[in-house]
Write an enzyme that holds these catalytic residues in place. Structure first.
Site, PDB file in Angstrom:
ATOM      1  N   GLU A 227     -18.700  -8.901  -8.130  1.00 35.15           N
ATOM      2  CA  GLU A 227     -18.860  -7.787  -7.188  1.00 35.15           C
ATOM      3  C   GLU A 227     -20.299  -7.298  -7.191  1.00 35.15           C
ATOM      4  OE1 GLU A 227     -16.691  -8.211  -9.598  1.00 35.15           O
ATOM      5  OE2 GLU A 227     -14.789  -7.182  -9.239  1.00 35.15           O
TER       6      GLU A 227
ATOM      7  N   GLU B 110     -22.147 -15.913 -15.949  1.00 37.30           N
ATOM      8  CA  GLU B 110     -22.096 -15.585 -17.382  1.00 37.30           C
ATOM      9  C   GLU B 110     -23.360 -16.048 -18.094  1.00 37.30           C
ATOM     10  OE1 GLU B 110     -18.283 -17.005 -18.849  1.00 37.30           O
ATOM     11  OE2 GLU B 110     -17.260 -15.366 -17.794  1.00 37.30           O
TER      12      GLU B 110
ATOM     13  N   ASN C 263     -19.248 -14.442 -10.430  1.00 37.17           N
ATOM     14  CA  ASN C 263     -19.711 -14.024 -11.758  1.00 37.17           C
ATOM     15  C   ASN C 263     -20.636 -15.091 -12.340  1.00 37.17           C
ATOM     16  OD1 ASN C 263     -17.291 -15.549 -11.898  1.00 37.17           O
ATOM     17  ND2 ASN C 263     -16.824 -14.810 -13.943  1.00 37.17           N
TER      18      ASN C 263
ATOM     19  N   CYS D 278     -13.960  -4.354 -12.700  1.00 33.61           N
ATOM     20  CA  CYS D 278     -14.245  -3.589 -13.911  1.00 33.61           C
ATOM     21  C   CYS D 278     -14.853  -2.232 -13.546  1.00 33.61           C
ATOM     22  CB  CYS D 278     -15.188  -4.363 -14.837  1.00 33.61           C
ATOM     23  SG  CYS D 278     -16.920  -4.293 -14.333  1.00 33.61           S
TER      24      CYS D 278
ATOM     25  N   CYS E 176     -18.420  -2.252 -12.002  1.00 32.98           N
ATOM     26  CA  CYS E 176     -18.449  -2.682 -10.590  1.00 32.98           C
ATOM     27  C   CYS E 176     -17.898  -1.599  -9.675  1.00 32.98           C
ATOM     28  CB  CYS E 176     -17.674  -3.988 -10.421  1.00 32.98           C
ATOM     29  SG  CYS E 176     -18.565  -5.389 -11.139  1.00 32.98           S
TER      30      CYS E 176
HETATM   31  N1  THU Z   1     -15.641 -10.222 -14.032  1.00 28.95           N
HETATM   32  C1  THU Z   1     -16.082 -10.062 -12.744  1.00 28.95           C
HETATM   33  O1  THU Z   1     -16.808 -10.904 -12.210  1.00 28.95           O
HETATM   34  N2  THU Z   1     -15.706  -8.948 -12.083  1.00 28.95           N
HETATM   35  C2  THU Z   1     -14.941  -7.953 -12.622  1.00 28.95           C
HETATM   36  O2  THU Z   1     -14.845  -6.889 -12.053  1.00 28.95           O
HETATM   37  C3  THU Z   1     -14.235  -8.206 -13.876  1.00 28.95           C
HETATM   38  C4  THU Z   1     -14.834  -9.264 -14.737  1.00 28.95           C
HETATM   39  C5  THU Z   1     -16.066 -11.409 -14.762  1.00 28.95           C
HETATM   40  C6  THU Z   1     -17.038 -11.131 -15.872  1.00 28.95           C
HETATM   41  C7  THU Z   1     -16.801 -12.315 -16.780  1.00 28.95           C
HETATM   42  O3  THU Z   1     -17.605 -13.396 -16.333  1.00 28.95           O
HETATM   43  C8  THU Z   1     -15.347 -12.692 -16.552  1.00 28.95           C
HETATM   44  O4  THU Z   1     -14.964 -12.035 -15.355  1.00 28.95           O
HETATM   45  C9  THU Z   1     -14.427 -12.247 -17.672  1.00 28.95           C
HETATM   46  O5  THU Z   1     -14.627 -10.925 -17.994  1.00 28.95           O
END
Ligand code: THU
Length: 133
Positions: free
Chosen positions: A59, A48, A46, A88, A91
């Site tokens: 993902e 941010e 991830n 999520c 994804c």
């Molecule tokens: N996050 C992911 O990388 N994948 C997911 O499917 C769920 C959430 C990340 C996004 C954000 O950087 C952190 O988790 C908290 O939401």
């Protein structure tokens, strides 16, 4: 079904990718390892952003890396978080576009498997490209 060596390869790659997460806001690091039908691995973390909505999940990072390199057939993805959190909805939908039957493996930070099963269990009756026909 995945053989154990492949499962372990995916889990190790997802845990390693998780180390590269850029998550200064949520402090929730995620790593993903996506396996292609040809046996190649694409990883993602991830990433941010100070404008929170610009954040990209692990993902999707992996899927976009793979597709942009010419890979489109995926058989499995391992996702590593501190507590085996689930992908999520966005994804799930992005994975569904290319591989509705993909095997999803969710592991915690120790590599312990909390879930292994088809994406269709996580996203039943997802929206398909065919729906646009
Ligand atoms: N996050 C992911 O990388 N994948 C997911 O499917 C769920 C959430 C990340 C996004 C954000 O950087 C952190 O988790 C908290 O939401």
């Amino acid at each position: 079904m995945l053989d154990d060596a492949t499962r372990q390869r995916l889990i190790a790659a997802a845990l390693q990718a998780r180390q590269r997460a850029y998550a200064p806001y949520s402090h929730y690091s995620v790593g993903a390892a996506l396996l292609t039908a040809e046996g190649a691995l694409f990883t993602g973390c991830n990433v941010e952003n100070a404008s929170y909505g610009a954040t990209i999940c692990a993902e999707r990072t992996a899927v976009v890396k793979a597709v942009s390199e010419g890979a489109r057939k995926f058989t499995a993805i391992a996702v590593a978080t501190r507590n085996a959190g689930s992908p999520c909805g966005i994804c799930r939908q992005v994975l569904y576009e290319f591989a509705p039957e993909i095997t999803v493996i969710l592991v915690d930070e120790a590599g312990q498997v909390a879930y292994e099963g088809p994406l269709t269990d996580l996203l039943p009756r997802g929206f398909r490209p065919e729906h646009l026909a």
